[in-house]
Write a protein that holds these residues in place. Structure first.
Motif, short mmCIF file in Angstrom:
data_model
loop_
_atom_site.label_atom_id
_atom_site.label_comp_id
_atom_site.label_asym_id
_atom_site.label_seq_id
_atom_site.Cartn_x
_atom_site.Cartn_y
_atom_site.Cartn_z
N ARG A 96 0.82 -1.22 0.00
CA ARG A 96 0.00 0.00 0.00
C ARG A 96 0.86 1.27 0.00
N PHE A 97 2.15 1.13 0.33
CA PHE A 97 3.02 2.30 0.45
C PHE A 97 4.19 2.25 -0.54
N ARG A 98 4.04 1.48 -1.60
CA ARG A 98 5.08 1.38 -2.63
C ARG A 98 4.43 0.92 -3.94
N CYS A 99 5.20 0.98 -5.00
CA CYS A 99 4.73 0.39 -6.24
C CYS A 99 4.95 -1.11 -6.16
N ILE A 100 4.21 -1.87 -6.97
CA ILE A 100 4.32 -3.33 -6.91
C ILE A 100 4.94 -3.89 -8.18
N PRO B 230 10.47 -2.65 -6.90
CA PRO B 230 9.57 -1.83 -6.05
C PRO B 230 10.24 -0.54 -5.62
N SER B 231 9.42 0.51 -5.54
CA SER B 231 9.90 1.81 -5.11
C SER B 231 8.92 2.36 -4.08
N THR B 232 9.44 2.84 -2.97
CA THR B 232 8.59 3.28 -1.88
C THR B 232 7.98 4.65 -2.14
N ARG B 233 6.83 4.89 -1.54
CA ARG B 233 6.20 6.21 -1.55
C ARG B 233 6.56 7.02 -0.31
N ILE B 234 7.28 6.40 0.63
CA ILE B 234 7.62 7.06 1.89
C ILE B 234 8.88 7.89 1.71
N GLU B 235 8.79 9.15 2.06
CA GLU B 235 9.94 10.05 1.92
C GLU B 235 10.92 9.88 3.08
N TYR B 236 10.40 9.81 4.29
CA TYR B 236 11.24 9.63 5.48
C TYR B 236 10.49 8.77 6.48
N PHE B 237 11.24 7.91 7.16
CA PHE B 237 10.69 7.08 8.23
C PHE B 237 11.64 7.16 9.41
N TRP B 238 11.13 7.69 10.52
CA TRP B 238 11.94 7.80 11.74
C TRP B 238 11.43 6.78 12.75
N GLY C 64 -2.88 4.96 2.20
CA GLY C 64 -2.56 3.78 1.43
C GLY C 64 -3.18 3.82 0.04
N VAL C 65 -2.44 3.35 -0.95
CA VAL C 65 -2.94 3.22 -2.31
C VAL C 65 -3.26 1.75 -2.54
N ARG C 66 -4.49 1.46 -2.94
CA ARG C 66 -4.93 0.07 -3.06
C ARG C 66 -4.76 -0.43 -4.50
N PRO C 67 -3.87 -1.40 -4.72
CA PRO C 67 -3.70 -1.94 -6.06
C PRO C 67 -4.81 -2.91 -6.46
N ASN C 68 -5.65 -3.32 -5.52
CA ASN C 68 -6.73 -4.25 -5.81
C ASN C 68 -8.07 -3.54 -5.69
#
Length: 746
Positions: free
Chosen positions: A194-198, A202-210, A276-280
């Protein structure tokens, strides 16, 4: 007698709790409790602890020089460098975005000398301070990294000067207006589909995660946790692709991240509902609106924070740690959003699906004041919080105490509770505290003396302190006077420590003043979060006059018709949900539009600022299907999440989407103005979308299939269709994609 008065300095802090001058900084009564118990329930005494501070408006040496978090942090590097021996501040406060340079709230790590210098070298600098949860060295999260061949990536975030306003490059200025979604929670499965391309790569959509949790134990530092940017996350994903499929468990092992090791995590579902982006084509409950599925409305850019969580020794369930790490998380997200925007205009929507029950409930708590200040200073910031889930927990009491009379509170403390319990009693702001006295009666043993304000008593019938009563004149936790009663756990896994007695504790309040008073009390949250070993058990108030049901079968989720009891469902909003500028969201059931029975009820004690939530979103699918569907920690799996924590991120998603559409069309989002803030826009949107039937509705509910009789409850009281009361759901309900299945025309 086993009750003892603590006059003079605290055993660890050295603060004179009962004799501090009137112009001193407001102190945290929870620190007084920790003082009397030698931090026994917080992992033992620490050399350094975390605190959250509110500063005075001006420096005491120069009344014309503004005192801000930034100038204070800079002074530690210059004229006040000697203070660094006992107070240290993160660079996120020293180098804030230019919007936030006037902020007066910050966190710090402090040694015990700080508490003696608060009335010495720092007198007139700190307005109030609260204790954060101390973290013992053996409480660090266990790493999942397989060994030295796979080092854990990421370092603690450290900041330098922020970009100048308007300094964006030509290329950056051609980009669409940036809208950032910030999620702060526990258990963020950042490798989820839900937070990346499939795609194969794969490439994440998250810019930063702390990740505020540290993989290995270390000395307490002002910079803590581990940060991953987009490139580091993509590097982890690339290393774990096998034949076009991503091994998500391997990603978390390489990163040493334990937050997603379970099959369900609160934070993952909250983040999915928010962004979240839903691929289904699975129809989940979130406000996933037209355009998001087709790609015509681009999703927001994601920033996220894994909250610092307690480890093996300290398993706090009350939320006492919350303010420190929440403010750190908010300031981190705002700074990273500013960095990514490179000085250009941008919008930030933050979702904070956390909360606790005790507090002033008038917007004056330190974290609520900090959030309101940041919303007022920032160019475009919205913070969305849940209303809370304590409507039915019997944790709020309203006691009118006439002049010259007394009232008793019965506090039911449950057995086998392995965490401390807390009761907060809040007096009216203009009350004569010198005439209000307290007496505590345990289930067995000596009752306490009758004591007035400026007193601190402990009950120690054996080896250990089992109860602490703190009655100070000025407290840091709100703008009014508060009496804190803290109990030891009722079960112990340490043979050298005694448990507190379970049963009914009685607190007697006597009003010796010439005025009638209305006193409020709240029991602090103490329930174990889902998925964790059972430790906390929620204590509650007890009153024989309290009615739990309607007609013997229906849960009573309202106060009307039960006026004789002092236990109230009204005023149960979360302690972070009574601020002036935050967006507060309640929950309702999709199939019939009824407010969720657990969804907390307003008003706040400052009713002119907040009478209830601003709106409600779906938090229950139906009577049979509890919760709303969202992402599990592994791709391809859905789970149901109940509570207003599921409603809040849906509204955060709606806010972000509105900003994206407005800027994409070349329009300024005029709905978000100082005259019509995000809070006002959400209330207006819900009010316009919530259907109201044309014809009057019968005054009784429909027949009950269990009893074949209609429960005799008027609709406006029972928070039922067509429109729940404002104190339950605000201006109205935000419809879901399947709203029309109810047969209501929009």
């Amino acid at each position: 007698m086993s009750w003892k008065s603590w006059a003079g300095g605290g055993a660890w802090s050295g603060l004179n709790w009962t004799g501090r001058p009137a112009d001193s900084a407001c102190a945290d009564p929870y620190l007084a409790w920790a003082d009397t118990t030698a931090f026994a329930h917080l992992g033992g005494e620490r050399t350094w602890v975390r605190v959250i501070l509110e500063l005075e408006a001006h420096w005491p040496v120069d009344g014309a020089l503004p005192l801000t978090a930034q100038t204070f942090a800079e002074s530690l590097e210059k004229e006040n460098v000697a203070w660094k021996d006992w107070i240290r501040v993160s660079t996120v406060y020293r180098f804030p975005p230019h919007d936030l340079e006037a902020s007066r709230f910050l966190t710090a790590i402090v040694a015990r000398k700080f508490f003696t210098e608060i009335d010495g070298a720092m007198k007139g600098v700190v307005k109030r301070f609260e204790l954060g949860m101390p973290i013992a060295p053996d409480d660090a999260a266990q790493s999942l990294a397989p060994g030295p061949q796979a080092p854990v990536p990421g370092t603690a975030p450290v900041f330098g000067p922020a970009a100048q306003p308007g300094a964006a490059s030509t290329d950056a200025s051609d980009q669409p207006h940036a809208v950032f979604m910030g999620v702060m929670d526990d258990g963020l499965a950042f490798a989820h589909e839900r937070f990346r391309c499939i795609a194969d790569n794969p490439s994440t959509r998250i810019e930063y995660f702390w990740n505020q949790d540290d993989a290995a134990a270390g000395a307490l530092d002002e910079h803590y946790g581990r940060e991953l940017d987009r490139d580091k996350i993509n590097g982890l994903l690339d290393r774990c692709v096998r034949k076009g499929l991503l091994d998500e468990d391997a990603v978390y092992r390489l990163n040493g991240y334990v937050g997603a090791r379970k099959r369900w995590a609160h934070g993952t579902e909250v983040m999915d509902l928010a962004c979240g982006v839903r691929p289904n084509k699975i129809e989940a409950a979130a406000l996933t609106l037209k355009g998001e599925r087709t790609g015509t409305v681009q999703p927001p850019r994601i920033l996220c924070v894994q909250f610092k969580t307690a480890g093996r020794t300290i398993r706090d369930t009350s939320g006492l740690w919350f303010a420190v790490h929440a403010l750190d998380a908010i300031r981190y997200l705002l700074r990273r959003a500013d960095d990514l925007a490179k000085g250009a205009e941008h919008s930030v929507v933050l979702n904070l699906s956390y909360g606790y029950m005790a507090g002033p409930h008038d917007g004056s708590s330190i974290i609520e004041s900090a959030m309101d200040e940041l919303i007022g200073l920032h160019r475009d910031l919205s913070i969305v919080v849940p209303a809370g889930n304590s409507n039915l927990l019997r944790c709020h009491a309203t006691l009118p105490v006439d002049s010259g009379t007394l009232r008793r509170i019965t506090w039911r403390v449950l057995p086998d509770c392995a965490t401390p319990g807390f009761l907060e009693i809040w007096l009216p702001k203009d009350a004569d505290t010198s005439s209000v006295t307290v007496q505590i009666t345990p289930p067995w043993g000596d009752r306490s003396p009758v004591f007035p304000v400026k007193n601190l008593y402990t009950w120690q019938p054996g080896r250990n302190v089992l109860c602490t009563a703190v009655y100070l004149e000025r407290v840091a936790t709100g703008d009014r006077n508060m009496i804190l009663i803290a109990l030891a756990p009722t079960t112990m896994n340490q043979p050298r420590r005694d448990p507190a007695p379970a049963g009914n504790w009685t607190v007697t309040l006597t009003n010796g003043s010439g005025d009638d008073l209305e006193i409020h009390a709240w029991v602090q949250r103490n329930e174990t979060a889902y998925g964790y070993p059972l430790r906390g058990r929620q204590s509650r108030f007890e009153d024989p006059a309290y009615k739990q049901f309607v007609f013997g079968a229906h849960v009573r989720d309202f106060d009307e018709g039960n006026q004789l009891t002092w236990i109230k469902r009204s005023g149960t909003l979360s302690s972070i949900a009574t601020g002036e500028h935050t967006v507060v969201v309640g929950g309702y059931r999709r199939t019939d539009g009824r407010a969720a029975t657990y969804s907390s009820t307003g008003p706040s004690l400052r009713q002119t600022k907040r009478s209830g939530p601003d709106a409600a979103a779906v938090s229950e699918d139906s009577v049979a299907c509890a919760g709303v569907l969202g992402a599990s920690t592994r791709s391809g799996c859905l789970v149901a999440l109940s509570g207003t924590s599921a409603a809040a991120p849906q509204v955060a998603r709606l806010l972000a989407r509105q900003k994206i559409i407005a800027y994409a069309n070349g329009l300024q989002p005029n709905v978000f103005t100082p005259q019509l803030s995000a809070r006002a826009w959400v209330a207006h949107e819900a009010d316009s979308l919530d259907p109201v039937p044309d014809a009057p509705v019968p005054h009784l509910l429909g027949p009950c299939f269990g009893t074949l009789n209609p429960p005799p409850v008027p609709i406006p009281q029972h928070a039922y269709v067509p429109r729940p009361p404002e104190i339950r759901t605000g201006s109205g309900r935000l419809p879901s994609p399947r709203w029309k299945k109810r047969g209501i025309k929009l």
